[in-house]
Design an enzyme around this catalytic site. Structure first.
Site, PDB file in Angstrom:
ATOM      1  N   ASP A 127       0.803  -0.701  -0.080  1.00  0.00           N
ATOM      2  CA  ASP A 127      -0.475   0.126   0.048  1.00  0.00           C
ATOM      3  C   ASP A 127       0.736   0.986   0.199  1.00  0.00           C
ATOM      4  O   ASP A 127       1.817   1.815   1.252  1.00  0.00           O
ATOM      5  CB  ASP A 127      -0.901  -0.243   1.253  1.00  0.00           C
ATOM      6  CG  ASP A 127      -2.103   1.142   1.570  1.00  0.00           C
ATOM      7  OD1 ASP A 127      -3.127   1.323   0.244  1.00  0.00           O
ATOM      8  OD2 ASP A 127      -2.070   2.234   2.468  1.00  0.00           O
TER       9      ASP A 127
ATOM     10  N   GLU B 279      14.325 -15.765  -0.037  1.00  0.00           N
ATOM     11  CA  GLU B 279      14.943 -16.843   1.307  1.00  0.00           C
ATOM     12  C   GLU B 279      13.849 -17.348   0.939  1.00  0.00           C
ATOM     13  O   GLU B 279      13.692 -19.180   1.447  1.00  0.00           O
ATOM     14  CB  GLU B 279      14.627 -16.364   3.007  1.00  0.00           C
ATOM     15  CG  GLU B 279      15.695 -15.374   2.473  1.00  0.00           C
ATOM     16  CD  GLU B 279      16.160 -15.062   3.811  1.00  0.00           C
ATOM     17  OE1 GLU B 279      15.494 -15.713   4.916  1.00  0.00           O
ATOM     18  OE2 GLU B 279      16.911 -13.658   4.532  1.00  0.00           O
TER      19      GLU B 279
HETATM   20  C1  GLC Z   1      -4.546   3.184  -0.668  1.00  0.00           C
HETATM   21  C2  GLC Z   1      -5.540   2.098  -0.331  1.00  0.00           C
HETATM   22  C3  GLC Z   1      -6.403   2.949  -0.563  1.00  0.00           C
HETATM   23  C4  GLC Z   1      -6.128   3.565   0.819  1.00  0.00           C
HETATM   24  C5  GLC Z   1      -4.938   4.240   1.482  1.00  0.00           C
HETATM   25  C6  GLC Z   1      -4.226   4.260   2.810  1.00  0.00           C
HETATM   26  O1  GLC Z   1      -4.535   3.741  -1.432  1.00  0.00           O
HETATM   27  O2  GLC Z   1      -5.908   1.249  -1.728  1.00  0.00           O
HETATM   28  O3  GLC Z   1      -7.494   2.315   0.070  1.00  0.00           O
HETATM   29  O4  GLC Z   1      -7.335   4.790   1.579  1.00  0.00           O
HETATM   30  O5  GLC Z   1      -4.314   3.627   0.628  1.00  0.00           O
HETATM   31  O6  GLC Z   1      -4.009   3.793   3.378  1.00  0.00           O
END
Ligand code: GLC
Length: 536
Positions: free
Chosen positions: A197, A251
């Site tokens: 993310d 790994e």
């Molecule tokens: C990314 C995720 C989104 C979230 C953001 C903060 O863009 O896909 O859904 O709100 O990160 O974590």
């Protein structure tokens, strides 16, 4: 299905949004046992892997992207035993499982942030986050409003997203060590990889210089073309982190992968994330935001495949996810705008039949391209965005933080329909659903489409089968033809042709049609907004 090496180069990966996929206990919120019970349906669809959005312990202020404990399952979704069962069942079916990793920020309820608040300014506990005596800059939260929040003792902390999502300090070795340990925790449990993310956000320019060009959209990150490099996103320092993670994954046996969620342009910068010693994949969001039009699509396909080829990486195609308006609705506009940030009842409404027609054509084009592709749950049913959701149901923090300027992402997160005549359209055993389902979705339910020639579901299923048979994911693309309103490319023994114009176009003489996103004309021509696959 053989679990061969380099599987990810050509894989079709299905995104499960756990809240909205399948609810086993009738509380209106999807859960892990619900997913496990439906994995055989995904096997039947023909995908290679699933990616699960976060199911970890979380107060759910950003639908689970605010993680309070990276090693626990939120009780709303089940427990660790349910996660183990899900992974085991998937493996049994020959499906790989990718989990979500949220390293840019924790939840404010994470033990580390609670300890930081309970400790004095300047303490080691605060050093795991980004605390300052005064806001050092004008940065804005991606969800709207300022990116700095004051604590009761007067210090301020950085949150690029919601106030409940404090940014971690990636200059701190404890943070680095903790995430390596989290990777190992899920790798040891059998996860095949991680979707990372906000992969372009972890490291900030140490100057914390001001930034005038931010856009307050839900997605952020894609900055105006003529702006200088942002001090917030895509700092070179992130790559060191991913090199370390890659060495950890390597790994392990069985080709575990990392996929970057990085809203980075130009394509050459994005390609840095998929250099041979970093991540395996990075979502091609430039493709996602390109309108349904021949020239810009051809340009973006060339640009992104070219940049990735330079570093030996495949391209990772995607048209929908839990952060953007579903493509069956985005493509229902003809105003040249991308409409990715949600649609409310007050906005102009998409032309639904046009949107679906183009969405089917776009998906068939995408699945004909070499590389990997991600599908978002429900697109195989042709689901549109919920574009008329009453405001009182909205839960996306972007709705409140943008001062109701942006409807946010709830419209693409509605629980999906499985059975037309069941409560909650078969999402769960009761009619509870955490977001309301539009009545028009009954006819899109899986049981109305399965086995029905010409349905969107059967189109996807056939496309996935043919893609495998012709090994399109591992092929190469060669443009053919020269009509401006037509995109046609050869990939191995298949020709993929999309008609963007207003008039039907003829296929090359003697073509054997393998699959078509819509009926051909009586004399075998390709109508507007249709993609066909033919054997060359
Ligand atoms: C990314 C995720 C989104 C979230 C953001 C903060 O863009 O896909 O859904 O709100 O990160 O974590």
């Amino acid at each position: 299905m053989p679990l061969s090496s380099d599987w990810w180069r050509s894989a079709v990966i299905y995104q499960i949004y756990p809240r909205s996929f399948a609810d086993s206990n009738g509380d209106g919120m999807g859960d892990l046992p619900g997913i496990t019970a439906r994995l055989s349906d995904l096997r039947e669809l023909g995908v290679d892997a699933v990616w699960l959005s976060p199911f970890y312990r979380s107060p759910q202020h950003d639908a689970g992207y605010d993680v309070a404990d990276y090693r626990a399952v939120d009780p709303r979704f089940g427990d660790l035993g349910d996660a183990d069962k899900l992974i085991a069942e998937a493996k049994q079916l020959g499906l790989r499982v990718i989990v979500d990793l949220v390293p840019n920020h924790t939840s404010s309820e994470h033990a580390w942030f609670q300890a930081a608040l309970a400790s004095a300014p300047g303490s080691p506990e605060r050093e795991r986050y980004i605390f300052r005596d005064e806001p050092p800059n004008n940065w804005r939260s991606v969800f709207g409003g300022p990116a700095w929040e004051q604590t009761t003792d007067g210090q301020w902390y950085l949150h690029l997203f919601d106030v409940s999502q404090p940014d971690l300090n990636w200059a701190n070795p404890q943070v680095r060590a903790e995430f390596v340990a989290i990777l190992r925790f899920w790798l040891d449990r059998g996860a095949d990889g991680f979707r990372v993310d906000v992969a372009h956000g972890l490291v900030k320019d140490p100057s914390l210089a001001g930034w005038e060009y931010g856009d307050d959209t839900v997605l952020g990150g894609l900055t105006p073309q003529d702006a200088p490099p942002p001090p917030i996103w895509d700092q070179d320092g992130v790559h060191e982190i991913y090199r370390e993670w890659r060495s950890v994954l390597d790994e392990y046996e069985d080709d575990r992968i990392l996929v970057a969620e990085a809203w980075v342009q130009p394509a050459e910068r994005l390609a840095h994330y998929v250099r041979p010693d970093e991540m395996h994949q990075a979502f091609n969001f430039e493709y996602l935001v390109t309108p349904w039009a021949a020239a810009p699509l051809r340009a973006v396909i060339d640009r992104t495949t070219g940049a990735n080829a330079e570093v030996g990486a495949p391209t990772t195609w995607v048209l929908s996810n839990h952060d953007v308006t579903r493509h069956a609705s985005r493509f229902g506009f003809s105003d040249g705008k991308d409409h990715r940030n949600g649609i409310s009842a007050r906005d102009p409404q998409p032309d639904a039949p046009l949107g679906l027609r183009r969405a089917r054509a776009a998906s068939l084009q995408m699945l004909g391209l070499p590389g990997s592709a991600y599908l978002y749950q429900g697109e195989e049913l042709g689901l549109p965005e919920h574009t008329t959701m009453p405001d009182e149901f909205r839960q996306d923090p972007a709705w409140e933080r943008s001062g109701h300027a942006e409807p946010g992402r709830d419209g693409c997160r509605v629980p999906i329909p499985w059975e037309a005549d069941a409560p909650s359209y078969g999402f769960g055993p009761t009619d509870a659903s955490w977001l309301p389902q539009p009545a028009s979705w009954a006819e899109l339910a899986l049981d109305r489409q399965r086995g029905v020639a010409g349905s969107t579901y059967e189109l996807y299923r056939a496309a996935l089968r043919l893609r495998r048979e012709h090994d399109l994911g591992n092929g190469t693309l060669t443009w053919t033809g020269s009509q401006p309103e037509v995109l046609a490319f050869a990939n191995g023994d298949v020709l993929v042709l999309s008609n963007f114009g207003d008039e039907p176009v003829a296929l090359p003489g003697g073509s054997q049609v393998l699959l078509s996103s819509g009926p051909l004309t009586g004399d075998g021509q390709v109508p507007p907004d249709v993609t066909v696959w033919v054997r060359r």
